[in-house]
Each structure stands twice: as C-alpha cells, then as structure tokens.
Motif scaffolding. Sequence first.
Motif, PDB file in Angstrom:
ATOM      1  N   ALA A 255       0.843  -1.201   0.000  1.00  0.00           N
ATOM      2  CA  ALA A 255       0.000   0.000   0.000  1.00  0.00           C
ATOM      3  C   ALA A 255       0.880   1.253   0.000  1.00  0.00           C
ATOM      4  CB  ALA A 255      -0.891  -0.012   1.231  1.00  0.00           C
ATOM      5  N   PHE A 256       0.234   2.388  -0.258  1.00  0.00           N
ATOM      6  CA  PHE A 256       1.009   3.628  -0.375  1.00  0.00           C
ATOM      7  C   PHE A 256       1.400   4.221   0.969  1.00  0.00           C
ATOM      8  CE2 PHE A 256      -3.448   5.095  -0.172  1.00  0.00           C
ATOM      9  CZ  PHE A 256      -3.352   6.008   0.860  1.00  0.00           C
ATOM     10  N   ASN A 257       0.685   3.832   2.034  1.00  0.00           N
ATOM     11  CA  ASN A 257       0.793   4.640   3.254  1.00  0.00           C
ATOM     12  C   ASN A 257       2.099   4.461   4.036  1.00  0.00           C
ATOM     13  OD1 ASN A 257      -0.127   2.084   3.827  1.00  0.00           O
ATOM     14  ND2 ASN A 257      -1.620   2.705   5.353  1.00  0.00           N
TER      15      ASN A 257
ATOM     16  N   PHE B 128     -10.450   6.747   3.921  1.00  0.00           N
ATOM     17  CA  PHE B 128      -9.059   6.495   4.317  1.00  0.00           C
ATOM     18  C   PHE B 128      -8.338   7.829   4.498  1.00  0.00           C
ATOM     19  CE2 PHE B 128      -4.855   4.322   3.681  1.00  0.00           C
ATOM     20  CZ  PHE B 128      -5.024   3.360   4.663  1.00  0.00           C
TER      21      PHE B 128
ATOM     22  N   LEU C  81      -9.769  -8.894  -6.688  1.00  0.00           N
ATOM     23  CA  LEU C  81      -9.352  -9.060  -8.078  1.00  0.00           C
ATOM     24  C   LEU C  81      -8.160 -10.016  -8.184  1.00  0.00           C
ATOM     25  CD1 LEU C  81     -10.116  -7.349 -10.757  1.00  0.00           C
ATOM     26  CD2 LEU C  81      -7.918  -6.229 -10.350  1.00  0.00           C
ATOM     27  N   LEU C  82      -7.179  -9.796  -7.310  1.00  0.00           N
ATOM     28  CA  LEU C  82      -5.962 -10.617  -7.368  1.00  0.00           C
ATOM     29  C   LEU C  82      -6.244 -12.050  -6.932  1.00  0.00           C
ATOM     30  CD1 LEU C  82      -3.269  -8.158  -5.948  1.00  0.00           C
ATOM     31  CD2 LEU C  82      -4.057  -8.436  -8.286  1.00  0.00           C
TER      32      LEU C  82
ATOM     33  N   ARG D 156     -11.156  -4.192  -2.944  1.00  0.00           N
ATOM     34  CA  ARG D 156     -11.448  -4.372  -4.372  1.00  0.00           C
ATOM     35  C   ARG D 156     -10.260  -5.035  -5.085  1.00  0.00           C
ATOM     36  NH1 ARG D 156      -9.853  -0.552  -7.321  1.00  0.00           N
ATOM     37  NH2 ARG D 156      -9.953   0.877  -5.559  1.00  0.00           N
ATOM     38  N   THR D 157      -9.058  -4.500  -4.876  1.00  0.00           N
ATOM     39  CA  THR D 157      -7.881  -5.081  -5.553  1.00  0.00           C
ATOM     40  C   THR D 157      -7.596  -6.482  -5.013  1.00  0.00           C
ATOM     41  OG1 THR D 157      -7.005  -2.841  -5.659  1.00  0.00           O
ATOM     42  CG2 THR D 157      -5.503  -4.595  -6.241  1.00  0.00           C
TER      43      THR D 157
ATOM     44  N   GLU E  69      -4.118  -7.914   3.542  1.00  0.00           N
ATOM     45  CA  GLU E  69      -4.433  -6.935   4.588  1.00  0.00           C
ATOM     46  C   GLU E  69      -5.270  -5.884   3.898  1.00  0.00           C
ATOM     47  OE1 GLU E  69      -3.299  -6.605   7.823  1.00  0.00           O
ATOM     48  OE2 GLU E  69      -2.597  -8.654   7.509  1.00  0.00           O
TER      49      GLU E  69
ATOM     50  N   GLY F 224      -3.795  -3.413   0.729  1.00  0.00           N
ATOM     51  CA  GLY F 224      -4.473  -2.372  -0.050  1.00  0.00           C
ATOM     52  C   GLY F 224      -5.975  -2.515   0.065  1.00  0.00           C
ATOM     53  N   SER F 225      -6.657  -2.162  -0.998  1.00  0.00           N
ATOM     54  CA  SER F 225      -8.120  -2.118  -0.925  1.00  0.00           C
ATOM     55  C   SER F 225      -8.725  -3.508  -1.087  1.00  0.00           C
ATOM     56  CB  SER F 225      -8.650  -1.201  -2.019  1.00  0.00           C
ATOM     57  OG  SER F 225      -8.351  -1.746  -3.279  1.00  0.00           O
TER      58      SER F 225
ATOM     59  N   LYS G 227       6.433  -4.899  -5.051  1.00  0.00           N
ATOM     60  CA  LYS G 227       5.765  -3.911  -5.889  1.00  0.00           C
ATOM     61  C   LYS G 227       5.103  -2.875  -4.986  1.00  0.00           C
ATOM     62  CE  LYS G 227       1.962  -2.428  -8.005  1.00  0.00           C
ATOM     63  NZ  LYS G 227       2.504  -1.122  -7.964  1.00  0.00           N
ATOM     64  N   PRO G 228       5.803  -1.743  -4.773  1.00  0.00           N
ATOM     65  CA  PRO G 228       5.206  -0.721  -3.919  1.00  0.00           C
ATOM     66  C   PRO G 228       4.074  -0.003  -4.657  1.00  0.00           C
ATOM     67  CG  PRO G 228       7.503  -0.183  -4.502  1.00  0.00           C
ATOM     68  CD  PRO G 228       7.091  -1.340  -5.338  1.00  0.00           C
TER      69      PRO G 228
ATOM     70  N   GLN H  24       2.326   3.065  -6.372  1.00  0.00           N
ATOM     71  CA  GLN H  24       3.048   4.054  -7.187  1.00  0.00           C
ATOM     72  C   GLN H  24       3.197   5.410  -6.506  1.00  0.00           C
ATOM     73  OE1 GLN H  24       2.209   4.023 -11.450  1.00  0.00           O
ATOM     74  NE2 GLN H  24       0.970   2.182 -11.160  1.00  0.00           N
ATOM     75  N   GLN H  25       2.184   5.805  -5.709  1.00  0.00           N
ATOM     76  CA  GLN H  25       2.230   7.165  -5.129  1.00  0.00           C
ATOM     77  C   GLN H  25       3.482   7.418  -4.283  1.00  0.00           C
ATOM     78  OE1 GLN H  25      -0.390   4.973  -4.835  1.00  0.00           O
ATOM     79  NE2 GLN H  25      -2.262   6.035  -4.222  1.00  0.00           N
TER      80      GLN H  25
HETATM   81  P1  NDP Z   1      -5.087  -0.388  -4.068  1.00  0.00           P
HETATM   82  O1  NDP Z   1      -5.752  -1.652  -3.720  1.00  0.00           O
HETATM   83  O2  NDP Z   1      -5.546   0.319  -5.282  1.00  0.00           O
HETATM   84  O3  NDP Z   1      -3.524  -0.587  -4.229  1.00  0.00           O
HETATM   85  C1  NDP Z   1      -2.768  -1.370  -3.358  1.00  0.00           C
HETATM   86  C2  NDP Z   1      -1.617  -1.998  -4.111  1.00  0.00           C
HETATM   87  O4  NDP Z   1      -2.131  -2.881  -5.103  1.00  0.00           O
HETATM   88  C3  NDP Z   1      -0.765  -0.989  -4.875  1.00  0.00           C
HETATM   89  O5  NDP Z   1       0.570  -1.389  -4.852  1.00  0.00           O
HETATM   90  C4  NDP Z   1      -1.326  -1.090  -6.269  1.00  0.00           C
HETATM   91  O6  NDP Z   1      -0.419  -0.684  -7.242  1.00  0.00           O
HETATM   92  C5  NDP Z   1      -1.584  -2.563  -6.360  1.00  0.00           C
HETATM   93  N1  NDP Z   1      -2.511  -2.926  -7.414  1.00  0.00           N
HETATM   94  C6  NDP Z   1      -3.647  -2.314  -7.775  1.00  0.00           C
HETATM   95  N2  NDP Z   1      -4.223  -2.985  -8.783  1.00  0.00           N
HETATM   96  C7  NDP Z   1      -3.430  -4.037  -9.067  1.00  0.00           C
HETATM   97  C8  NDP Z   1      -3.480  -5.086 -10.024  1.00  0.00           C
HETATM   98  N3  NDP Z   1      -4.471  -5.198 -10.872  1.00  0.00           N
HETATM   99  N4  NDP Z   1      -2.478  -5.985 -10.037  1.00  0.00           N
HETATM  100  C9  NDP Z   1      -1.456  -5.899  -9.183  1.00  0.00           C
HETATM  101  N5  NDP Z   1      -1.364  -4.921  -8.272  1.00  0.00           N
HETATM  102  C10 NDP Z   1      -2.329  -4.005  -8.203  1.00  0.00           C
HETATM  103  O7  NDP Z   1      -5.185   0.497  -2.827  1.00  0.00           O
HETATM  104  P2  NDP Z   1      -4.793   2.044  -2.678  1.00  0.00           P
HETATM  105  O8  NDP Z   1      -3.350   2.162  -2.430  1.00  0.00           O
HETATM  106  O9  NDP Z   1      -5.346   2.860  -3.779  1.00  0.00           O
HETATM  107  O10 NDP Z   1      -5.572   2.360  -1.399  1.00  0.00           O
HETATM  108  C11 NDP Z   1      -6.961   2.303  -1.495  1.00  0.00           C
HETATM  109  C12 NDP Z   1      -7.547   1.783  -0.218  1.00  0.00           C
HETATM  110  O11 NDP Z   1      -6.859   0.644   0.299  1.00  0.00           O
HETATM  111  C13 NDP Z   1      -7.470   2.772   0.879  1.00  0.00           C
HETATM  112  O12 NDP Z   1      -8.435   3.757   0.719  1.00  0.00           O
HETATM  113  C14 NDP Z   1      -7.708   1.866   2.045  1.00  0.00           C
HETATM  114  O13 NDP Z   1      -9.067   1.656   2.220  1.00  0.00           O
HETATM  115  C15 NDP Z   1      -7.018   0.592   1.680  1.00  0.00           C
HETATM  116  N6  NDP Z   1      -5.733   0.445   2.315  1.00  0.00           N
HETATM  117  C16 NDP Z   1      -5.597  -0.507   3.278  1.00  0.00           C
HETATM  118  C17 NDP Z   1      -4.415  -0.692   3.910  1.00  0.00           C
HETATM  119  C18 NDP Z   1      -4.202  -1.776   4.893  1.00  0.00           C
HETATM  120  O14 NDP Z   1      -3.110  -1.897   5.449  1.00  0.00           O
HETATM  121  N7  NDP Z   1      -5.160  -2.635   5.166  1.00  0.00           N
HETATM  122  C19 NDP Z   1      -3.277   0.184   3.665  1.00  0.00           C
HETATM  123  C20 NDP Z   1      -3.504   1.154   2.602  1.00  0.00           C
HETATM  124  C21 NDP Z   1      -4.679   1.230   1.969  1.00  0.00           C
HETATM  125  P3  NDP Z   1      -0.548   0.681  -8.049  1.00  0.00           P
HETATM  126  O15 NDP Z   1      -0.038   1.727  -7.161  1.00  0.00           O
HETATM  127  O16 NDP Z   1       0.336   0.418  -9.206  1.00  0.00           O
HETATM  128  O17 NDP Z   1      -1.987   0.824  -8.418  1.00  0.00           O
END
Ligand code: NDP
Length: 674
Positions: A156-158, A402, A239-240, A235-236, A256, A232-233, A181-182, A184-185
């Motif tokens: 995730a970006f945080n 978030f 998908l994965l 949704r992602t 997570e 991350g989210s 794979k971090p 991008q932000q």
């Molecule tokens: P995303 O799910 O969009 O991204 C998380 C990671 O997944 C990034 O590295 C992203 O890469 C990667 N990713 C996205 N799509 C794909 C794909 N199709 N294949 C492979 N990798 C992919 O989350 P965000 O960073 O946008 O954050 C959105 C939400 O996630 C937040 O609002 C929050 O709700 C949640 N979040 C939860 C955390 C936790 O620890 N539980 C921490 C941070 C966020 P790329 O940058 O290239 O898109």
Amino acid sequence: MGIVQSFAQGHWVAPKGNVEPVHSALTGEVVAELGSEGLDFGAMAGHARRIGGPNLRRMTFHERAAMLKALGQAVMARKEELYALAFATGATRADNWIDIEGGAGTLFSFASKGRRELPNSQILIDGDTEILGKTGSFIGQHVYTPLQGVAVHINAFNFPVWGMLEKLAPTWLAGMPAIVKPAQQTAYVAEACVRIMLETGLLPEGAIQLVSGKAGDLLDHLTGQDVIAFTGSARTAELLQRHPVVAREAVRFTAERDSLNASILGPDAAPDSPEFELFVKEVAKEMTVKAGQKCTAIRRALVPAALIDAAQQALSARLAKTVIGDPRVEGVRMGALVGRSQLDDVREKIAELSRQAPIVFGDPEHVELVGEGLEGGAFISPILMRADDPWAADAIHEVEAFGPVSTLMPYRDLDDAVALANHGKGSLVVSAFTHDPDVARELVLGSASFHGRMAFIDRDCAGESTGHGSPLPVLTHGGPGRAGGGEELGGIRAVKHFMQRTALQGSPAMLSKVVGQQLAGAPIVEGDRHPFRLRFGELEPGYSVQTKFRKVTLEDIEHFAHFTGDTFYAHMDEEAAKASPIFGGRVAHGYLILSFAAGLFVDPAPGPVLANYGLEGLRFVKPLKPGESMKAVLTAKSKTLKTPDMGEVRWNVRVTNQDDELVATYDLLTMNAV
Ligand code: NDP
C-alpha cells in the motif's frame, strides 16, 4: 528525484516508455516519474527462483537473521535520506518515524527472534515427535522448509518503508526471495530504501527485485511454490485472489485490507476517569497520525449512550488543537493525504457517510494551513461524524474514508457494544478503554473472533502502551473477514507463512540425521570420553553417557529436607503421605532427584561446559520411594552456535528407577565452548 527505477534480475532499470508522474502531496508539483514498461516479469520470477532462492536457502536461519540486523543498521545509518524524501508524501516527521525507524525496528525484531527462536540450520522442527508404531521404530516429525518460489509483495502507499520491511523480514528469514511492488504514489521512498539495502552488499543475488510501476503480467507467472502478500483495498485484493493463475496453482495469498476498526469507551469510564481522557486522546491521535491513512485507524468510536455529548465535546476540543500544514514547519502535527485523488476519494466517502452521520467537527472543503505554497496540496481537516442511531446507519459500518475521519456513536449496553464492534464484519484491531477486567473479558468472549488484535488500555498500562494503532513485529497483524483474512507479523509465525510444513515419517535414526537433532527413540552413541569433555564442535546429537545407579535412602530425604527447608509432608510425614492418593507413602523430593541426577552425570573438572543455564520440559513421571535406586542417561539432543566462541547444547536427561521405569525427564541447556 527524477525517474524511479526498478531492480530486475540484478540490475537497476529505467522504464522503456509510458511513465506516470508522481505529485507532491504538499504542493502538487511533480516529484518523480515511474513506469514498469520493458520489465520481463516472467524472467524476474525465474531469476528469483533460480538464483535468489538457492542463495538464501544455502544460509542458515542465524545467517539470515544476522543479515536482517545489518540491513536494519544500514537503514538507520542512512535514515535522514529517507526522511528528506518522505516529506513529499505528506507525512510529518513523526509519521515517517513510524515508517522508517519502525521499518528498521521490524528488521531488528525479526533478527533477534531468528537468533533466539530458530535453530542455526535450514530445517525448522515443528512440534514433538509422534510415535507411530508399538516399539517406537516408526515415528512422525513435522518440519518446515522454505517454499522454493518467489514471494510477491504488493504494498500500500501509506507506509512505503515499514510496509515493505515488515514483509521482507519474515520472507528472508524463511529463506525466500521477494519481488516487491510498492504502490506508485510513494514508490520513490521504497526505491531509496531498496538502494540502501542493496548497497550494503549483504543481500545475496536474487533476494530482492523491485517493480516501480504497474505489476504487468507478473501474476501470470506464479506457481504453487509462490506467495502473494497483498496490502491495499478490498477491491484489488478480490481481483488478485480471483486471478485464474492464482486460483489454478493455489498460490498462497494473504491480504491486509481496509477495515472499520472500533474503539470502545468502557461503561465504567466516567468523564473524570483516566480511561475517558485516554480514549479521547487516542481517538484524536488515530485520526490525525498519518492524516488517518492507517489501516488500523479508529473509524468507529463507541461510547456509552449517556456520555456521547461529553465525548463529542472533549474530542472536538482536542481535534481543534491540531496544527495542519507543511510537515517541515515547526509545530505542524498533521500533514496531507498522499495526493489529490486520495483527497477526492476521502471527500466522496465523507459525503456518503455524513448522509447518515452528520459532521460534528471539521469541514471537508475548508482547512486552515500553516506553511507556504500549499495550494496544490492534498490537505483536509479532521472530520468527526456522529451517528445517534448506529443500527440505522449502514454506511458507517461499511464505508471506509481512508483519511482523518471517524464516527462517534452511542451504545446501550456491553452486548450492544460487542454487536456494533462485530458489525464491521472483521477488523484488524479493536481497542477498549476500561479499568474493569469483567468488561474486558466480556469483550474478548463476544468479540475476539472478529478482530486480529484487541488492546485494553487503562491507567495501569497507558504509560507504556504502544496504542491502538501500532502493529508490532512480535504480535500478529491481520484480521478476519473484511480485514482480508490474512495474518502477518507475530514473530516466528510470520516466517512460517513463507515455508511449507511437511510431516516426515521414518525411523528415529533416519529422521534424526535428516533434521540434525536427536529425536525420541534414535540410537544413542556412548564413547570413551565423557560428553562434558567434548568441545561444541566435537559433540554430535546422540552422544550420550549412562550413569551408575544410586540408592536414595530415607536419610538422604530427611537431610535434603532440613538442608533446603522443604519439609513438605510427602517427604517428611509418613502418615499424611500414606493418605495421599498420589504418593501412598513418603517419596523423594523432585529437586533431590534432579540434584542427584546432576551428581551422577556431571564430569567435574573445568572443560568446555561453561555454564548450566536452565531446564525445559521437566516432568516428574513416577515417584521415587526411600530405598529405591535411580540412574540417569544424558544425551546431546541439538546444538546451536550463539557466538563465534560459544554454543548452546540441549541435552535430554532421562532418570529411571531400578525397574527401568521413567522417574523424570527434562532438557538441560548448557553453554559450551566452541
Ligand atoms: P489499491 O488496492 O488500489 O492498491 C494497493 C496496491 O495494489 C498498490 O501497490 C497497487 O499498485 C496494487 N494494485 C492495484 N491494482 C493491481 C493489479 N491489478 N495488479 C497488481 N497490483 C495491483 O489500494 P490504494 O493504495 O489505492 O488504497 C486504497 C484503499 O486501500 C485505501 O483507501 C484503504 O481503504 C485501503 N488500504 C488498506 C491498507 C491496509 O493496510 N489494510 C493500507 C492502505 C490502503 P498501483 O499503485 O500500481 O496501483
């Protein structure tokens, strides 16, 4: 910062085309560009498997642990470079301390756990030996060995540093290479940290590769020996997880995800109690640290119905003191969100939430800022909402903004608080501010299965508490359901996520040689020299000494009783001992048996055995009566080098009586010269 590079197959590479800009969270200007075009993801996975895996697997757990420690030291030595870069992510120095020094601290923690809790070998034994046949010639022993694939970390970006290192530490300790794979932000901060680690020269080739940009077709190349650790989210994650290769190959997958963590003010915590004040402080802190972009942040603050006005007032007063702006300016406590699109997303979510839970503090469209040139930044005020009927407000249990956003809500009684906490459908952490252990126990019974971690904070532990929101390397991080169902950290538990558990079956002699440890039933070897005369390097598991018999008399027992002061009736009062359902008469002290055993097996002259530093797994199996005899068998079970000059030897001791019945058994630990 220019172009953020990837590190693939042992080389830093720039994107071949199609770069994306990364904007400063503070000013909006472009601070970096990145893209992963041109990377051959199949070749990267192959490189990890062919070169990185074997390199890491050749090392022992202790060698890998030493590497983690040195990498942590390198990050600490160059931490200011990371701090300087990370301000552009919108984070304050305090936020970056969690990320950068927290990341290095996680490496140190795993290094120390690895050295203390793992053997200096390549196989990890799991649990006790299972005797599978009548005579003990066929046994079972579970072991862990590293997976032979690659661990793909999608972060995730945080927390670009901590989020990367908390996954790398257990992965490397297990003996697996990683492709990171971090997000991008903030990938430019992760890239800088990877450079620091690579420049130490300590990482074996192939142990790490970095994708700065999109993940391309990486997942298409995975197999059942690979692992995906995603943050991350939801949704992602979904998908994965549904990726056809991930499903077909049963690729190990942990996630997570965002979670709607709750904090509960206990029914016992009146407005003048320390717990009330601690609760208010913690909710405000969790809202503002990292501008609320924390997976563990408190999204739902639950208070007894009668206290909701008092809690709102106290929280608003505290939030009003938050100084927001350029984190480089003295006194600023909260920085910006990671970027404008995150700001748009948070505002959208606030709009959705506030339809059911009106805003009682803050304005999503207006914020007072400290600092210059921040017009293009992603700043937002902390936003507190209030849902007076939390059961009628679905969104507050489903939608995560978030950012620095939380909703205050009342509960009727403890059952209601439990039900509301669980209504988030699974979270990373729930905290409770209560001084009443009955309340804490009710919460654990009613709620623990919905949460990965529960923190009970009161006046007794507040001073040392690490707070609601801090995942710790020694405690599991992760939660069920909405939180992703994954588990990270938790000490050596995390290492096992990157290893396969296998049940080995065979003879004790065979399996002892395979695992490098003396297992139950394996043949022992008696040599001419007493084992205490052998140096660490000369001693092999299975080397043993068998003592003569010693008779234990009533005088011995009485002497021992008066000498030590242990005149317990079972040793001294024949009548009372006879009446005991266990002893049926006077018996020798357990400690007397231990002391006599040492007297039997110890070889007294100075030599390689430097110290006795403990017993483990001690069991007194059968009492020894006056007039009976005992002997001991001391067998080297395993050894672990602790320093270049010293190693720990674990000995099994079996004390038996004149009829060859087991009286006592234990492991003795000694420190031996190499
Ligand atoms: P995303 O799910 O969009 O991204 C998380 C990671 O997944 C990034 O590295 C992203 O890469 C990667 N990713 C996205 N799509 C794909 C794909 N199709 N294949 C492979 N990798 C992919 O989350 P965000 O960073 O946008 O954050 C959105 C939400 O996630 C937040 O609002 C929050 O709700 C949640 N979040 C939860 C955390 C936790 O620890 N539980 C921490 C941070 C966020 P790329 O940058 O290239 O898109």
